[in-house]
Design an enzyme around this catalytic site. Structure first.
Site, PDB file in Angstrom:
ATOM      1  N   CYS A  18       0.809  -1.215   0.000  1.00  0.00           N
ATOM      2  CA  CYS A  18       0.000   0.000   0.000  1.00  0.00           C
ATOM      3  C   CYS A  18       0.843   1.266   0.000  1.00  0.00           C
ATOM      4  O   CYS A  18       0.300   2.366  -0.138  1.00  0.00           O
ATOM      5  CB  CYS A  18      -0.945  -0.005   1.204  1.00  0.00           C
ATOM      6  SG  CYS A  18      -2.247  -1.252   1.060  1.00  0.00           S
ATOM      7  N   ASP A  50     -14.518   6.481   2.414  1.00  0.00           N
ATOM      8  CA  ASP A  50     -14.625   5.337   3.319  1.00  0.00           C
ATOM      9  C   ASP A  50     -14.042   4.091   2.659  1.00  0.00           C
ATOM     10  O   ASP A  50     -13.589   4.121   1.503  1.00  0.00           O
ATOM     11  CB  ASP A  50     -16.083   5.128   3.726  1.00  0.00           C
ATOM     12  CG  ASP A  50     -16.226   4.651   5.165  1.00  0.00           C
ATOM     13  OD1 ASP A  50     -15.319   3.950   5.637  1.00  0.00           O
ATOM     14  OD2 ASP A  50     -17.237   4.990   5.816  1.00  0.00           O
ATOM     15  N   ASP A  51     -14.078   2.969   3.372  1.00  0.00           N
ATOM     16  CA  ASP A  51     -13.355   1.786   2.934  1.00  0.00           C
ATOM     17  C   ASP A  51     -14.052   1.000   1.823  1.00  0.00           C
ATOM     18  O   ASP A  51     -13.391   0.289   1.068  1.00  0.00           O
ATOM     19  CB  ASP A  51     -13.114   0.868   4.142  1.00  0.00           C
ATOM     20  CG  ASP A  51     -12.217   1.531   5.169  1.00  0.00           C
ATOM     21  OD1 ASP A  51     -11.050   1.796   4.841  1.00  0.00           O
ATOM     22  OD2 ASP A  51     -12.686   1.819   6.283  1.00  0.00           O
ATOM     23  N   ASP A  68      -8.991  -3.735  -4.252  1.00  0.00           N
ATOM     24  CA  ASP A  68      -7.671  -3.327  -3.788  1.00  0.00           C
ATOM     25  C   ASP A  68      -6.613  -4.236  -4.416  1.00  0.00           C
ATOM     26  O   ASP A  68      -6.772  -5.456  -4.428  1.00  0.00           O
ATOM     27  CB  ASP A  68      -7.585  -3.416  -2.258  1.00  0.00           C
ATOM     28  CG  ASP A  68      -6.627  -2.392  -1.673  1.00  0.00           C
ATOM     29  OD1 ASP A  68      -5.503  -2.272  -2.209  1.00  0.00           O
ATOM     30  OD2 ASP A  68      -6.990  -1.714  -0.702  1.00  0.00           O
ATOM     31  N   HIS A 140      -9.618 -11.295 -13.486  1.00  0.00           N
ATOM     32  CA  HIS A 140      -9.158 -10.676 -14.719  1.00  0.00           C
ATOM     33  C   HIS A 140      -7.649 -10.528 -14.660  1.00  0.00           C
ATOM     34  O   HIS A 140      -7.084 -10.152 -13.628  1.00  0.00           O
ATOM     35  CB  HIS A 140      -9.805  -9.296 -14.896  1.00  0.00           C
ATOM     36  CG  HIS A 140      -9.459  -8.626 -16.190  1.00  0.00           C
ATOM     37  ND1 HIS A 140      -9.839  -9.130 -17.406  1.00  0.00           N
ATOM     38  CD2 HIS A 140      -8.761  -7.488 -16.452  1.00  0.00           C
ATOM     39  CE1 HIS A 140      -9.415  -8.338 -18.366  1.00  0.00           C
ATOM     40  NE2 HIS A 140      -8.739  -7.326 -17.808  1.00  0.00           N
TER      41      HIS A 140
END
Length: 329
Positions: A18, A50-51, A68, A140
């Site tokens: 991250c 927000d998440d 993510d 994908h």
């Protein structure tokens, strides 16, 4: 498979985990004109960062959606897959939800890295999905000069029992469910090849139990701590909720080895950008050093939950207050 392989995946990426996120300030500028996608059933959109997105489909059922992915954070392909999967699932847990299906997202330099390594990445993701009770079905892939892996995850939740970053109120304790500092150790791993088992254990640990315990404790406000660091995610929660916070540096737990990595200067560019972004909103008490601030801004990968409320069994690291900004003592 936590040893360092001969072929080092982290050498094929400009950043890791991250810490390779687009800086928060640049990202907010880029999406500023895209907010306001509202409707009676859009419970959480893009407005407060927000998440996960949340849409109500029935009075007692909401669907959560998130995605993510990131470049290699460790050299073991299996562990990278596990970490990336736990990180993607965390967004659903951070909203108080339960993941029900995930699909893989892969960028792979097929002419450079063996496809067998990609299989190991996917196996790691599948194993964590199985642990979470979340089927991982398809996905994908693209031919990409830089390896990337992650997941798009769909979850479900009770729309009346969500954890949101805009639901914080003043006068609540701040609870952190994982120690921080994995960004420092990941950067040291990338530069030296040393393997830090404590960091891998932290990053592959799911936030499912912490989320359930937060809901059981009556918590309504939470977020997870990932690429923008503890300070960045606390700032976002405070800003969305219209409150401030007091953070006790000595109460914030560190992953084993992280403070040694900090002393050694293994600070990522993403961490420095995090601190630059949040610094105007900080009030720093005597004795709080620049290294303390870099530690608190450390770009986490698959970090824990930051909860506005007390969750038994986890450390309290400060409290929310009326007003704005973050005071660090």
């Amino acid at each position: 498979m936590t040893g360092t392989p001969t072929l080092r995946l982290t050498s094929f990426a400009h950043g890791g985990g991250c810490a390779c996120k687009i800086p928060a300030g640049e990202l907010e500028d880029a999406v500023r004109g895209l907010v306001g996608q509202t409707g009676p059933d859009v419970l959480v959109g893009v407005d407060d960062g927000d998440d996960a997105a949340v849409v109500r489909v029935h009075d007692d059922l909401a669907v959560l959606s998130t995605a993510d992915f990131f470049t290699p954070v460790v050299d073991s392909p299996y562990d990278w897959g596990r970490i990336a999967a736990a990180n993607a699932l965390s967004d659903v847990y951070a909203m108080g939800g339960r993941p029900v299906v995930a699909i893989n997202q892969v960028g792979w330099p097929r002419g450079v890295l063996p496809m067998e390594l990609m299989t190991e990445v996917l196996r790691g993701g599948l194993d964590v999905g199985t642990q979470a009770g979340c089927p991982v079905i398809g996905g994908h892939t693209i031919d990409d000069p830089e390896p990337k892996y992650g997941m798009a995850v769909t979850g479900v939740a009770d729309p009346n029992r969500l954890l949101r970053n805009d639901a914080g109120v003043a006068g609540m304790p701040l609870t952190l469910t994982k120690p921080i500092g994995v960004g420092l150790l990941n950067n040291r791993h990338k530069q030296t090849g040393e393997v830090f088992e404590a960091a891998i254990a932290s990053m592959t640990a799911l936030n499912d139990v912490a989320a359930r315990e937060a809901l059981a404790a009556g918590v309504t406000a939470a977020t997870d701590v990932t690429g923008f660091g503890l300070l960045g995610h606390l700032h976002k929660l405070c800003r969305a909720s219209g409150i401030g916070a007091v953070l006790e540096r000595s109460a914030v737990p560190a992953v084993d080895g992280a403070l040694d990595a900090l002393a050694g200067g293994y600070v990522s560019g993403g961490t420095r950008r995090n601190l630059d972004w949040v610094r105007p909103h900080l009030s720093v008490g005597p004795g709080v050093t620049e290294d303390d601030l870099l530690f608190l801004a450390d770009a986490q990968t698959s970090g824990g939950l930051l909860v506005a409320g007390e969750v038994p069994g986890y450390p309290v690291i400060g409290h929310t207050v009326a007003g704005s900004g973050i005071r660090i003592s």
